[in-house]
Motif scaffolding. Sequence first.
Motif, PDB file in Angstrom:
ATOM      1  N   ARG A  45      39.898 -21.160 -34.064  1.00 28.00           N
ATOM      2  CA  ARG A  45      40.966 -20.929 -35.037  1.00 28.00           C
ATOM      3  C   ARG A  45      40.785 -21.709 -36.339  1.00 28.00           C
ATOM      4  N   PRO A  95      32.176 -14.416 -41.485  1.00 29.87           N
ATOM      5  CA  PRO A  95      31.565 -15.417 -40.612  1.00 29.87           C
ATOM      6  C   PRO A  95      30.124 -15.767 -40.955  1.00 29.87           C
ATOM      7  N   ALA A 120      33.388 -18.444 -33.275  1.00 32.19           N
ATOM      8  CA  ALA A 120      33.844 -17.829 -34.519  1.00 32.19           C
ATOM      9  C   ALA A 120      32.791 -16.920 -35.131  1.00 32.19           C
ATOM     10  N   HIS A 156      38.448 -19.685 -38.331  1.00 29.07           N
ATOM     11  CA  HIS A 156      39.089 -18.428 -38.717  1.00 29.07           C
ATOM     12  C   HIS A 156      40.052 -18.654 -39.882  1.00 29.07           C
ATOM     13  N   GLU A 157      40.823 -19.732 -39.823  1.00 30.72           N
ATOM     14  CA  GLU A 157      41.779 -20.020 -40.897  1.00 30.72           C
ATOM     15  C   GLU A 157      41.058 -20.319 -42.209  1.00 30.72           C
ATOM     16  N   GLU A 195      39.735 -17.116 -43.687  1.00 35.27           N
ATOM     17  CA  GLU A 195      40.808 -16.343 -44.308  1.00 35.27           C
ATOM     18  C   GLU A 195      41.222 -16.964 -45.637  1.00 35.27           C
TER      19      GLU A 195
END
Length: 219
Positions: free
Chosen positions: A147, A160, A179, A150-151, A154
């Motif tokens: 996460r 990736p 990830a 991922h954050e 974003e």
Amino acid sequence: MHTRNFDLIAFDWDGTLFDSTKIIVRCIQAAVRDVGGTVPTDKAAGYVIGLGLMQALAHAAPDVPPEKYPELGARYRYHYMTHQSDIILFEGVLPLLDSLKARGHWLAVATGKSRRGLDEALQSAELKGIFDASRTADETAGKPDPRMLHELMEEFGVPPDRVLMIGDTTHDLQMALNASCPSVGVSYGAHEPDDFAALAPRHVAHSVRELHDWLLANA
């Protein structure tokens, strides 16, 4: 102009950028000095890391009598609590970060530290403005959950394959794998690099200098 292979480079903190070992060594030395013992060398103080506290202190300070061990232990704890948030970066880290920044990479920290602990560390004048973002374990999911990455992806709008995660533990590299991000391991931190192979890092650097050189050629 250099063509970047990665837009965002995320670093672990402890054991990757920050040398926790040096804090422990300094605290052992200060505690021995406080009780009148012969201050051990960096090598002698570093050798005992990993032993039980009193066993370590007794080994590092053989001329301190046993009746002073309680005081010795108390002084070590005092110094550790006082200095645990000190900024002690591995030699070469600041030039490395400056080089990456100059080449236009976004830089981030993805760490198991708390937000408070990381923010205190980043208050150093030397580090102001270096990192574009950070994530800590107490504000999102801890490693190896992906996460954090991922954050960050974003936040910067980066896919990736354009993110590189750098860390000293299998947790860091597993997070990158989870990830779908490439990773680089460093062998001078907490985990044995033999454990990295299964996690397919692009490279394992054995010093900050080697990491610097690899990133300049490949990032």
